[in-house]
Design an enzyme around this catalytic site. Structure first.
Site, short mmCIF file in Angstrom:
data_model
loop_
_atom_site.label_atom_id
_atom_site.label_comp_id
_atom_site.label_asym_id
_atom_site.label_seq_id
_atom_site.Cartn_x
_atom_site.Cartn_y
_atom_site.Cartn_z
N GLY A 131 23.35 35.78 37.78
CA GLY A 131 22.91 34.51 37.66
C GLY A 131 23.08 33.60 38.79
N ASN A 132 21.94 33.06 39.15
CA ASN A 132 21.94 32.34 40.52
C ASN A 132 22.50 30.66 40.45
OD1 ASN A 132 20.95 34.14 42.51
ND2 ASN A 132 19.02 34.26 41.38
N ARG A 163 15.50 45.95 48.34
CA ARG A 163 14.30 45.43 48.87
C ARG A 163 14.14 45.66 50.45
NH1 ARG A 163 14.69 39.47 45.78
NH2 ARG A 163 13.35 40.00 44.09
N HIS A 188 22.95 35.18 48.54
CA HIS A 188 21.71 35.95 47.94
C HIS A 188 20.68 34.79 47.81
CE1 HIS A 188 18.78 37.77 45.17
NE2 HIS A 188 19.10 36.63 44.51
#
Length: 328
Positions: A131-132, A163, A188
């Site tokens: 979770g950000n 990615r 992140h």
């Protein structure tokens, strides 16, 4: 002889990422195809009915490795004796919300969860914050759990790592599985720095294969950094399946090892690479026997230093923004 079940706690259990994650955990993708699991699912009181619906679906898959499920809105129940804790749930940024408001809303969640882990989880619990803002949320949880080893707390940079791998494979024409020694440094967030200076594909230097500084600076780094926003733009929803896949990769490699291969994890700094201690910062690691080890002694050139310092500045600002909310 069947192995004793491992307890895997997942927060935000009614959410989109969890919906992509839980079935794969129950299928053995996280801890191995011979490891039974008990899922301990946490979400808010108003989400309990939705979690029950997900559990009905888990039941309907008849997974041989799923040894039990707990549904709760109490972190102390969810984290009881947890061997792995995937902290997926976080307060999303709503329209007009300042970043500092987002930080303090999440600080409240992650101080409570850190304290609950401290009280009831296994002393060897492996914590991954998804979770950000993931790095700072992991920092808050770690600081709220003084009796657990700091090394137990990690943040997810594996989505950025994956990615970057995919972009490098497309650019070089090499199979994605052949690429080794990629690093992603920092937070992140769009400031993180994917670094392929050391990377190889089928033993050849990717830097020499690609040999395009302008592509690296103007296409590769921004594409990886802004990929999440590009997916929201295209799909209208955030990247949930790829995030769940990255969480599986992160924990599976931590538990089962990487066979000497580099992966990226956000881990508490020990002062290496000029990163202040305790900051949760993405670095290349290898994993063996359930432990991660940072890759030491990599040369940092001027461009890399600038990028690494830029993402560090953001992390320090986030840390300072929540300092008054932490006891220690």
């Amino acid at each position: 002889m069947a192995k004793p079940a491992k307890r895997v706690a997942v927060t935000g259990a009614a959410g989109q990422i969890a919906y992509s994650l839980l079935f794969r955990i129950a299928n053995g993708d996280l801890l191995g195809k011979d490891q039974p699991v008990i899922l301990q699912l946490l979400d808010l009181p108003q989400a309990q009915a939705a979690v029950k619906g997900v559990v009905m679906e888990l039941d309907d898959c008849a997974f041989p490795l799923l040894a039990g499920v707990v549904i709760t809105d109490d972190p102390k129940v969810a984290f009881k004796d947890a061997d792995v804790a995937l902290l997926v749930g976080a307060r999303p940024r709503s329209k007009g919300m300042e970043r500092k408001d987002l930080l303090s809303a999440n600080a409240e969640i992650f101080t409570v969860q850190g304290a609950a882990l401290n009280e009831v989880a296994s002393r060897d619990v492996k914590v991954l914050v998804v979770g950000n803002p993931a790095n700072t949320n992991a920092y808050i949880a770690m600081k709220s759990a003084p009796d657990l080893p700091k090394k137990n707390f990690t943040a997810m940079l594996r989505l950025d790592h994956n990615r970057a791998l995919s972009q490098l494979a497309a650019k070089s024409g090499k199979p994605v599985a052949s690429i080794e020694k990629l690093a992603v440094w920092g937070n992140h967030s769009p400031t993180m720095y994917p670094d392929f200076r050391f990377a190889t594909a089928e033993g050849e230097s990717l830097l020499k294969l690609i040999n395009d500084d302008v592509w690296n600076r103007d296409t590769f780094i921004p594409t990886v950094g802004k990929r999440g926003a590009a997916i929201i733009e295209a799909r209208g929803l955030s990247s949930a399946a790829s995030a769940a896949n990255a969480a599986i990769d992160h924990v599976r490699d931590w538990v089962l090892g990487t066979n000497g291969k580099w992966v990226t994890m956000g881990i508490p700094s020990d002062g290496s690479y000029g990163i202040p201690e305790d900051i949760i910062y993405g670095v290349p690691v290898t994993c063996e026997n359930g432990e991660y080890k940072r890759v030491e002694g990599l040369e940092i050139d001027a461009f890399s230093r600038e990028k690494m310092d830029g993402t560090l500045a953001e992390l320090l600002e986030e840390r300072d923004g929540v300092a008054h909310l932490l006891k220690n």
